[in-house]
Design an enzyme around this catalytic site. Sequence first.
Site, mmCIF file in Angstrom:
data_model
loop_
_atom_site.group_PDB
_atom_site.id
_atom_site.type_symbol
_atom_site.label_atom_id
_atom_site.label_comp_id
_atom_site.label_asym_id
_atom_site.label_seq_id
_atom_site.Cartn_x
_atom_site.Cartn_y
_atom_site.Cartn_z
ATOM 1 N N ASP A 153 0.813 -1.211 0.000
ATOM 2 C CA ASP A 153 0.000 0.000 0.000
ATOM 3 C C ASP A 153 0.852 1.268 0.000
ATOM 4 O O ASP A 153 0.451 2.290 -0.560
ATOM 5 C CB ASP A 153 -0.924 -0.002 1.224
ATOM 6 C CG ASP A 153 -1.896 -1.164 1.214
ATOM 7 O OD1 ASP A 153 -2.186 -1.673 0.113
ATOM 8 O OD2 ASP A 153 -2.353 -1.573 2.293
ATOM 9 N N ASN A 189 0.580 4.283 -2.689
ATOM 10 C CA ASN A 189 0.330 5.658 -2.271
ATOM 11 C C ASN A 189 1.324 6.615 -2.908
ATOM 12 O O ASN A 189 0.964 7.721 -3.318
ATOM 13 C CB ASN A 189 0.418 5.750 -0.744
ATOM 14 C CG ASN A 189 0.334 7.162 -0.235
ATOM 15 O OD1 ASN A 189 1.343 7.855 -0.097
ATOM 16 N ND2 ASN A 189 -0.875 7.621 0.044
ATOM 17 N N SER A 211 3.131 -5.997 3.277
ATOM 18 C CA SER A 211 2.878 -6.641 4.564
ATOM 19 C C SER A 211 1.401 -6.871 4.823
ATOM 20 O O SER A 211 1.022 -7.843 5.472
ATOM 21 C CB SER A 211 3.449 -5.779 5.698
ATOM 22 O OG SER A 211 4.830 -5.632 5.550
#
EC number: 2.7.1.138
Length: 624
Positions: free
Chosen positions: A206, A210, A320
């Site tokens: 993520d 981003n 993760s």
Amino acid sequence: MEGGGEALFLDGVGEVTVAVGDDGLSFQPLHQEVSSSCWSSIIMQPKLESKLKFSDVYAVELLEVGPVCEPWNARATVQGKINTEMNRFVIHTVTRPRKRPSPWVPCEYIFGHKDQQTCKTWVEHIKTCINKEQDRPKSLMVFVHPLCGKGRGCKNWETVAPLFERAKVKTKVIVTQRAGHAYDTLASLSDKDLKKFDGVIAVGGDGLFNEILNGLLSTRHTNSYPPTPEGFGYFRNNMKCQEHRNNDLSNSELTGDDANAISGSSNTPDDHEPLLSTTRSTGLDISSSDSSDEPCNGDQVPLVSFPNNWFRLGIIPSGSTDAIVLSTTGERDPVTSALLIILGRRISLDIAQVVRWKSSPSAEVSPTVRYAASFAGESEKYRWMGPARYDFSGTMVFLKHRSYEAKVAFLENGNTHSLTASAENNANGVQTLQYHQNRHQKTICRTNCLICKGTSTSEQNSEDENPDSSRTACETPKWVWSKGRFLSVGAAVISCRNERAPDGLVADAHLSDGFLHLLLIRDCPLPFYLWHLTQFTKKGSDPLSFKFVEHHKTQAFTFISSHDESVWNLDGELLQACEVSVQAFRGLVNLFASGPEKMENTAPRLRNAEAWVASILPPERAGM
């Protein structure tokens, strides 16, 4: 070739009649004694179907002359009639187990014929049919995070790269070398160069996504700052963020923590988990060149802006938590995500625009604009720990049990169900929240979600989806204040599902309905807070039902805190801020995904990304 069909040999099945329809191929065995078990008799193949949809076919290619296996049976074994040498071609498609959710698995259908020209004709005809699938990408920019997820980034890309090559999708691969590498590359990329690609892919978690998102939108999304309540006073709705952002960020002299103002974590050991860990920022402001300053005249390329209908983002999960992938596909599987990208699946995704007005109570007003796709919330300071931080930081936050004074103003949704506010308005026309506990029926976002498509919810007949009238914005929304001491303040843009929280932060958050889910955790006794946290790990629980938890569905909110250590976590990127405004943009970007399916398992599991290599390709072709 259309309609009637032609006789071909199908590997593992025998002679079949193949017919071409408008949407795919269908085939039936010529010999009735061939049992239905032949469809699953091909060695190392999933069970074959008797029809192939062109929308599921990602490649077709000629093979060298070689063996085509007949169906296995004892008589054929005795007579030695297992393999027949002939001209061959292979159709690459996808298959899925019937149980949902499940990963997408590459599958091969090998056909044979004695005439080479017949095979070539079939290959060219099928290529023509699949080329009519207009949403499929032709060229992609790929950023690979080499250190994310214990080094899975490069390994996962090496696993799926042959799929892109086989599907004739061009890829420009960039292995990130430092924090901010992807951001700087995209923010400085000219619109002319950007238009050479159909999308950008993040092979990471993520955090890398981003960084890519902010690199694209930083100079290509021009819109008003988020609305703010009366009396707040900063750059009201008529101020364009693009006009001030570049001046404020490019011309400012950075000192202290801001001297390290490089965003992103593309080469930190791991990606941030928004649910259970907290971290601290060293600064986020990045000055970047504006690649959109070319005037659109004559033969020049038109400026790229968002939203648009042609450009898409994608993720090959390697982080993760991979909350964005789990929330948009339901599968944390690199091969599944690669196939969704290659086949051109598309969904729209809401994006939160976050404006930091002040970094600390004593700082001057200096708007800084960031974007988040999954979560934006006040956080703490353990990002440096890598994977171990998830357990450590969650424990530390729990043991500290530190709350802070803050004020939050949010736009009341016209049909809001999550709160009961006092009828009294203050001098500025802003209501003061007193108490809420009125829970609502959950409407879960699924594949082909009618809410995200903007269709009336009355048309939804799914057994687990109930009408939710709150998705419609109020024509004259009111600002509602919530004040006091908080343990946590944050907003989920999507559900944020992950392996630790199978239902996510907000189970009924939608991918593209234009709303944020504001979560305010008020100060409470330590055992109650622990009870609240443990509910996220249980599928089907309701961690937002506690009296000290406020859940508000809103389009915008403003956060004001008086303490100096307020740090906001934006999908893993960190921003020191004591005054923040956030608003949701409906469907601001498009994603290579198909939407989550109904969950039948207790929690998503990490799939073995290399398993298909050994189980699909014959030994002599495994290295191709």
